[in-house]
Design a protein around this motif. Structure first.
Motif, PDB file in Angstrom:
ATOM      1  N   GLN A  11       0.856  -1.184   0.000  1.00 33.97           N
ATOM      2  CA  GLN A  11       0.000   0.000   0.000  1.00 33.97           C
ATOM      3  C   GLN A  11       0.897   1.240   0.000  1.00 33.97           C
ATOM      4  OE1 GLN A  11      -1.291   2.913   1.481  1.00 33.97           O
ATOM      5  NE2 GLN A  11      -2.337   2.652  -0.453  1.00 33.97           N
ATOM      6  N   GLY A  12       1.139   1.827  -1.181  1.00 31.90           N
ATOM      7  CA  GLY A  12       2.063   2.962  -1.326  1.00 31.90           C
ATOM      8  C   GLY A  12       1.362   4.313  -1.292  1.00 31.90           C
ATOM      9  N   THR A  13       2.152   5.362  -1.461  1.00 33.05           N
ATOM     10  CA  THR A  13       1.618   6.725  -1.357  1.00 33.05           C
ATOM     11  C   THR A  13       0.662   7.066  -2.496  1.00 33.05           C
ATOM     12  OG1 THR A  13       3.747   7.339  -0.414  1.00 33.05           O
ATOM     13  CG2 THR A  13       2.315   9.143  -1.079  1.00 33.05           C
ATOM     14  N   THR A  14       0.954   6.534  -3.669  1.00 31.41           N
ATOM     15  CA  THR A  14       0.114   6.909  -4.814  1.00 31.41           C
ATOM     16  C   THR A  14      -0.709   5.744  -5.348  1.00 31.41           C
ATOM     17  OG1 THR A  14       1.991   6.516  -6.286  1.00 31.41           O
ATOM     18  CG2 THR A  14       1.643   8.775  -5.563  1.00 31.41           C
ATOM     19  N   THR A  80       2.895  -4.462   3.408  1.00 33.10           N
ATOM     20  CA  THR A  80       3.883  -3.395   3.522  1.00 33.10           C
ATOM     21  C   THR A  80       3.185  -2.108   3.107  1.00 33.10           C
ATOM     22  OG1 THR A  80       6.068  -2.630   2.859  1.00 33.10           O
ATOM     23  CG2 THR A  80       4.832  -3.885   1.216  1.00 33.10           C
ATOM     24  N   ASN A  81       3.644  -0.993   3.634  1.00 33.51           N
ATOM     25  CA  ASN A  81       2.822   0.204   3.534  1.00 33.51           C
ATOM     26  C   ASN A  81       3.645   1.473   3.544  1.00 33.51           C
ATOM     27  OD1 ASN A  81       3.116  -0.985   6.378  1.00 33.51           O
ATOM     28  ND2 ASN A  81       2.692   1.174   6.776  1.00 33.51           N
ATOM     29  N   GLN A  82       3.035   2.534   2.932  1.00 32.50           N
ATOM     30  CA  GLN A  82       3.560   3.881   3.132  1.00 32.50           C
ATOM     31  C   GLN A  82       3.585   4.083   4.645  1.00 32.50           C
ATOM     32  OE1 GLN A  82       0.870   7.166   2.461  1.00 32.50           O
ATOM     33  NE2 GLN A  82      -0.851   5.847   1.970  1.00 32.50           N
ATOM     34  N   ARG A  83       4.696   4.612   5.135  1.00 29.89           N
ATOM     35  CA  ARG A  83       4.821   4.692   6.590  1.00 29.89           C
ATOM     36  C   ARG A  83       4.298   6.034   7.114  1.00 29.89           C
ATOM     37  NH1 ARG A  83      10.973   4.134   6.717  1.00 29.89           N
ATOM     38  NH2 ARG A  83      10.592   5.854   5.306  1.00 29.89           N
ATOM     39  N   GLU A  84       4.143   6.115   8.396  1.00 30.75           N
ATOM     40  CA  GLU A  84       3.783   7.356   9.128  1.00 30.75           C
ATOM     41  C   GLU A  84       2.354   7.844   8.886  1.00 30.75           C
ATOM     42  OE1 GLU A  84       6.523   7.878   6.818  1.00 30.75           O
ATOM     43  OE2 GLU A  84       8.140   7.349   8.176  1.00 30.75           O
ATOM     44  N   THR A  85       1.805   7.576   7.697  1.00 31.61           N
ATOM     45  CA  THR A  85       0.457   8.034   7.366  1.00 31.61           C
ATOM     46  C   THR A  85      -0.513   7.520   8.431  1.00 31.61           C
ATOM     47  OG1 THR A  85       1.027   8.202   5.064  1.00 31.61           O
ATOM     48  CG2 THR A  85      -1.323   7.930   5.555  1.00 31.61           C
ATOM     49  N   VAL A 102      -1.339  12.168   5.527  1.00 33.08           N
ATOM     50  CA  VAL A 102      -0.235  11.494   4.828  1.00 33.08           C
ATOM     51  C   VAL A 102       1.128  11.978   5.335  1.00 33.08           C
ATOM     52  CG1 VAL A 102       0.764  11.093   2.518  1.00 33.08           C
ATOM     53  CG2 VAL A 102      -1.724  11.186   2.829  1.00 33.08           C
ATOM     54  N   TRP A 103       2.121  11.115   5.240  1.00 32.39           N
ATOM     55  CA  TRP A 103       3.473  11.438   5.702  1.00 32.39           C
ATOM     56  C   TRP A 103       3.979  12.766   5.167  1.00 32.39           C
ATOM     57  CZ3 TRP A 103       7.477  11.432   1.936  1.00 32.39           C
ATOM     58  CH2 TRP A 103       7.177  10.807   0.724  1.00 32.39           C
ATOM     59  N   GLN A 104       3.546  13.134   3.951  1.00 34.82           N
ATOM     60  CA  GLN A 104       4.042  14.378   3.339  1.00 34.82           C
ATOM     61  C   GLN A 104       3.397  15.626   3.939  1.00 34.82           C
ATOM     62  OE1 GLN A 104       2.400  12.792  -0.162  1.00 34.82           O
ATOM     63  NE2 GLN A 104       4.331  12.658  -1.269  1.00 34.82           N
ATOM     64  N   ALA A 134       7.094  17.072  11.346  1.00 35.18           N
ATOM     65  CA  ALA A 134       5.694  16.799  11.005  1.00 35.18           C
ATOM     66  C   ALA A 134       5.548  15.493  10.214  1.00 35.18           C
ATOM     67  CB  ALA A 134       5.136  17.955  10.189  1.00 35.18           C
ATOM     68  N   TYR A 135       6.645  15.013   9.646  1.00 35.89           N
ATOM     69  CA  TYR A 135       6.689  13.781   8.874  1.00 35.89           C
ATOM     70  C   TYR A 135       6.100  12.584   9.659  1.00 35.89           C
ATOM     71  CZ  TYR A 135       9.578  10.112   6.429  1.00 35.89           C
ATOM     72  OH  TYR A 135      10.072   9.023   5.762  1.00 35.89           O
ATOM     73  N   PHE A 136       6.388  12.521  10.950  1.00 36.07           N
ATOM     74  CA  PHE A 136       6.054  11.326  11.730  1.00 36.07           C
ATOM     75  C   PHE A 136       4.615  11.377  12.263  1.00 36.07           C
ATOM     76  CE2 PHE A 136      10.582  12.293  11.946  1.00 36.07           C
ATOM     77  CZ  PHE A 136      11.034  11.231  11.192  1.00 36.07           C
ATOM     78  N   GLY A 243       7.095  -1.604   7.305  1.00 36.81           N
ATOM     79  CA  GLY A 243       7.013  -0.356   6.554  1.00 36.81           C
ATOM     80  C   GLY A 243       7.685  -0.550   5.206  1.00 36.81           C
ATOM     81  N   ASP A 244       7.255   0.209   4.196  1.00 38.57           N
ATOM     82  CA  ASP A 244       7.720  -0.142   2.844  1.00 38.57           C
ATOM     83  C   ASP A 244       9.231  -0.025   2.660  1.00 38.57           C
ATOM     84  OD1 ASP A 244       7.655   2.659   2.721  1.00 38.57           O
ATOM     85  OD2 ASP A 244       6.174   2.739   1.109  1.00 38.57           O
ATOM     86  N   GLN A 245       9.848   0.947   3.312  1.00 37.31           N
ATOM     87  CA  GLN A 245      11.302   1.082   3.108  1.00 37.31           C
ATOM     88  C   GLN A 245      12.063  -0.050   3.803  1.00 37.31           C
ATOM     89  OE1 GLN A 245      12.061   3.011   0.787  1.00 37.31           O
ATOM     90  NE2 GLN A 245       9.948   3.783   0.736  1.00 37.31           N
ATOM     91  N   GLN A 246      11.574  -0.434   4.959  1.00 29.95           N
ATOM     92  CA  GLN A 246      12.205  -1.558   5.662  1.00 29.95           C
ATOM     93  C   GLN A 246      11.978  -2.865   4.892  1.00 29.95           C
ATOM     94  OE1 GLN A 246      10.563   0.985   7.128  1.00 29.95           O
ATOM     95  NE2 GLN A 246      11.301   1.334   9.204  1.00 29.95           N
ATOM     96  N   GLY A 265      11.465   6.166  -5.416  1.00 27.55           N
ATOM     97  CA  GLY A 265      10.034   6.272  -5.714  1.00 27.55           C
ATOM     98  C   GLY A 265       9.648   7.733  -5.747  1.00 27.55           C
ATOM     99  N   THR A 266       8.468   8.059  -5.212  1.00 27.68           N
ATOM    100  CA  THR A 266       8.039   9.448  -5.079  1.00 27.68           C
ATOM    101  C   THR A 266       9.138  10.243  -4.393  1.00 27.68           C
ATOM    102  OG1 THR A 266       5.793   8.628  -4.787  1.00 27.68           O
ATOM    103  CG2 THR A 266       6.218  10.899  -4.115  1.00 27.68           C
ATOM    104  N   GLY A 267       9.531   9.752  -3.228  1.00 28.54           N
ATOM    105  CA  GLY A 267      10.721  10.265  -2.547  1.00 28.54           C
ATOM    106  C   GLY A 267      11.835   9.243  -2.743  1.00 28.54           C
ATOM    107  N   CYS A 268      12.994   9.526  -2.142  1.00 30.35           N
ATOM    108  CA  CYS A 268      14.047   8.499  -2.147  1.00 30.35           C
ATOM    109  C   CYS A 268      14.343   8.163  -0.697  1.00 30.35           C
ATOM    110  CB  CYS A 268      15.338   9.019  -2.763  1.00 30.35           C
ATOM    111  SG  CYS A 268      15.265   9.182  -4.529  1.00 30.35           S
ATOM    112  N   PHE A 269      14.468   6.892  -0.430  1.00 28.58           N
ATOM    113  CA  PHE A 269      14.700   6.468   0.944  1.00 28.58           C
ATOM    114  C   PHE A 269      15.882   5.515   0.964  1.00 28.58           C
ATOM    115  CE2 PHE A 269      10.356   7.742   0.533  1.00 28.58           C
ATOM    116  CZ  PHE A 269      10.153   8.539   1.653  1.00 28.58           C
ATOM    117  N   MET A 270      16.954   5.980   1.620  1.00 28.30           N
ATOM    118  CA  MET A 270      18.138   5.129   1.727  1.00 28.30           C
ATOM    119  C   MET A 270      18.193   4.526   3.120  1.00 28.30           C
ATOM    120  SD  MET A 270      22.112   6.095   1.243  1.00 28.30           S
ATOM    121  CE  MET A 270      21.916   6.682  -0.419  1.00 28.30           C
TER     122      MET A 270
END
Ligand SMILES: Nc1ncnc2c1ncn2[C@@H]1O[C@H](COP(=O)(O)OP(=O)(O)O)[C@@H](O)[C@H]1O
Ligand SMILES: O=P(O)(O)OC[C@H](O)CO
Length: 500
Positions: A11-14, A80-85, A102-104, A134-136, A243-246, A265-270
């Protein structure tokens, strides 16, 4: 006996995806559905939780239908999911009391300033591994309790539940029987102590959130409950959550300390796996939980970039210089480089390693000769440069110089971008055959819990290389590009700070 499969719900952001994997970790079928992005005001981003749920269960059924596989042949579901939302819903009716924030979404930035002004940033950082932002989820929950009429009273009376999207989907799939999350999602709420592995009373107090709203925190790989037969025909164990990045870190098999993946993706997560130790950051990265399998908790360092692949969307929808995302590679390839043009896509401030909420998008270095191709090139470059800044911070924090960066996500298909990434990092960039690593990671977590795969050794050999990009540019050229990028970033920050 007919073989069985693992169903991953991503379940992603978009968009919401459902992917069916077999024992070899191959994709057997998939389905995907986009959903509405709701922008009630500048800086606010919401999703409709009911639309997410309906879309997610719909694509799950569609993926099964495409494969011609009945629910009875699904050994387990991984989520797995968009996190924080953040979703808050009524325990009795199962109805959300407000849209998902939403996280954004930046609406709670002012409250985060207050928390910092009260001198609480270090406490929060030490307990959660996060920066006050505010992200979290935490400040989003508080906003709902403060702004939805009657919500605080109902929450105090134990009538409301909070969850990130994983919790929300599990609640729906089990018809309200199970209210859980996993450690990786909990670690993104700003309410969870990543050392004691418990919701933290002091943080709940600071944010005014009743503990009764919170899901039970579980490992990332165990049977949490079963889907109600109404959804996929039979009761299926829900056995993996991350969470999707994990999940992508797990799917990329970055399971030993020092291994790093970057998702474009929409953002980049390292993320870098740091093993069983939470590594504190001195460079504004996040310390977070990667996953828990059995009783073993693994930690990670993370750098979150807010505008990654979505800069390409902006070229398409904002500037209109490409018709579809895949046009950006050929357009950018028309020029050897950006010819001194730099785009800093600080459209919503800058994330790691700057965390500057005020910075704004900046395009510099243009001349009469600047063309759309140079701007497309600068846009792709900006994704690679931001990644470089985060990797620099990560290597400094961990003391590890990585040998290779594993990549995935929608923009990682872009060869121009991946080559430039390798050039400016001076490091190999390895793109696997399966770039749906997020879903694969969730599938692995679920499959391990039900014995579909006996141990991580079973899946270890499944990572397969598609393309390895190696550095091709001279050190001088790289130094020039990088110096220009840093100058452009300073300009984006200075522009915001120079309001008279
Ligand atoms: N060929 C391409 N080159 C660069 N970026 C691309 C390309 N194709 C898609 N993208 C970008 O990738 C992103 C989508 O990636 P995806 O992993 O599906 O994102 P998410 O999971 O965040 O929704 C979009 O922002 C899109 O602009
Ligand atoms: O849905 P994605 O892939 O954009 O990922 C979003 C992140 O989980 C936000 O932290």
């Amino acid at each position: 006996m007919q073989d069985t499969f693992i169903l991953a719900l991503d379940q992603g952001t978009t968009s919401s995806r459902a992917i069916l994997f077999n024992r070899s970790g191959d994709m057997v079928a998939s389905a995907q559905k986009e959903f509405r992005q709701i922008y009630p005001q500048a800086g606010w981003v919401e999703h409709d939780p009911m639309e997410i749920w309906a879309g997610q269960v719909g694509v799950a059924a569609e993926a099964l239908a495409r494969a011609g596989v009945p629910g009875s042949r699904i050994a387990a579901i991984g989520i797995t999911n968009q996190r924080e939302t953040t979703v808050v819903w009524d325990r009795e009716t199962g109805q959300p009391v407000y849209n998902a924030i939403v996280w954004q979404d930046r609406r709670t930035a002012g409250f985060c300033d207050d928390i910092r002004a009260r001198g609480l940033a270090d406490t929060i950082r030490n307990k959660t591994g996060l920066l006050v932002d505010a992200y979290f989820s935490g400040t989003k929950v508080r906003w709902i309790l403060d702004n939805v009429p009657g919500a605080r009273e109902r929450a105090q009376a134990g009538k409301l539940a909070f969850g990130t999207i994983d919790s929300w989907l599990i609640w729906q799939l089990t018809h309200g029987e199970v209210h859980v999350t996993d450690v990786s999602n909990a670690s993104r709420t700003m309410l969870y102590n990543i050392h004691t592995l418990q919701w933290d009373d002091e943080l709940l107090d600071i944010l005014g959130i009743p503990a009764s709203m919170l899901p039970q925190v579980k490992s990332s790989s165990e049977v949490y409950g079963h889907t109600h037969a109404a959804h996929l025909g039979v009761a299926i164990p829900i056995a993996g959550v991350a969470g999707d990045q994990q999940a992508a870190l797990f799917g990329q098999q970055c399971t030993t300390p020092g291994m790093v993946k970057n998702t474009y993706g929409t953002g980049c997560f390292m993320m870098m796996n740091t093993g069983d130790k939470p590594v504190p950051s001195h460079n504004k990265l996040l310390t977070t939980i990667a996953w828990q399998v059995g009783d073993k908790v693994q930690y990670a360092l993370e750098g979150s970039i807010f505008i990654g692949g979505s800069v390409v969307k902006w070229l398409r929808d904002g500037l209109g210089i490409i018709k579809q995302s895949s046009d950006v590679g050929p357009l950018a390839a028309q020029v050897a480089d950006s010819d001194g043009v730099y785009l800093v896509p600080a459209f919503a401030g800058l994330g790691a390693p700057h965390w500057n909420a005020e910075a704004r998008g900046t395009l510099v270095g243009m001349t009469q000769g600047t063309s759309a191709a140079h701007i497309a090139r600068a846009a792709l470059d900006s994704i690679a440069f931001q990644t470089m800044d985060v990797l620099g911070a990560m290597q400094a924090d961990s003391g590890i110089t990585i040998a290779e960066l594993r990549v995935d996500g929608g923009a990682s298909v872009n060869n121009v971008l991946m080559q430039f990434q390798s050039d400016i990092l001076g490091t190999a960039v390895a793109r696997p055959k399966i770039t749906e690593t997020t879903a694969l990671g969730a599938a692995y977590l679920a499959g391990l819990a039900v014995g579909y795969w006996q141990s991580t050794d079973d899946i270890q050999g499944q990572w397969q290389l598609d393309t390895r990009f190696t550095p091709q540019q001279s050190a001088d050229a790289v130094a020039r590009y990088v110096a220009g990028w840093h100058r452009a970033t300073r300009a984006a920050i200075a522009w915001a700070g120079d309001q008279q």
